[in-house]
Design a protein around this motif. Structure first.
Motif: not given
Length: 179
Positions: A55-79
């Motif tokens: 989620g490294s890229i997702s957190y960076e977008f969120f931290s910078r104020g993006s309106e909405m961030v959706t992260a997709i991954d097939i691994d249950t542990r990652c999600v």
């Protein structure tokens, strides 16, 4: 792993050791966001992070104020890790979904301003991602698709190709819908 800037600047993220991931280096991530600062208004973005891993890229977008961030991954542990981290950050506009990326891209149910993909470098089908993203109704017109890949892939002849950047062993190919 740390968040580089924004609301959560400097926050350390400690993913479990057993996740099957290869996180983008801080150097490459910082370089990527320096480019993005000149291309888009990050605060207005609806972002899709494919093969999200830690989620490294997702957190960076969120931290910078993006309106909405959706992260997709097939691994249950990652999600689970991304959703747990998002909860600790009170990130109501950051959500991780367990799904196969290729199946997700076949469902044209939402549109994003920016789509980022960091698949395993040796994954079969990586060459099909630009076409899947650009031909479906998942990326808004004039939106950007950024694909992180190894030096073994070349995308400059692909439709919508905009630019290529290299930072150490990390390569980013930028595509623009409507380009």
């Amino acid at each position: 792993m740390r968040i580089i800037t924004g609301k959560f600047r400097g926050r350390q993220i400690h993913p479990p050791i057993n996740l099957p991931v290869r996180p983008t280096t801080d150097f490459a991530k910082e370089s990527l966001f320096n480019i993005l600062n000149n291309l888009v208004d990050i605060e207005s973005l609806h972002v899709l992070d494919l093969f999200a891993g830690t989620g490294s890229i997702s957190y960076e977008f969120f931290s910078r104020g993006s309106e909405m961030v959706t992260a997709i991954d097939i691994d249950t542990r990652c999600v689970a890790f991304i959703n747990k981290t998002a909860l600790s950050m009170n990130a109501e506009n950051l959500e991780a979904i367990r799904e196969d990326v290729f199946q997700f891209l076949k469902q044209p149910f939402g549109e994003y301003d920016l789509i980022y993909a960091d698949p395993p470098y040796d994954m079969e089908g990586i060459d099909s991602l630009p076409e899947l993203v650009l031909r479906n109704r998942i990326l808004k017109r004039d939106g950007y698709f950024i694909l992180e890949h190894s030096r073994d892939h070349e995308f400059s002849e692909y439709s919508g190709f905009d630019q290529h950047r290299k930072y150490g062993n990390v390569n980013f190919s930028f595509f623009r819908k409507g380009a």
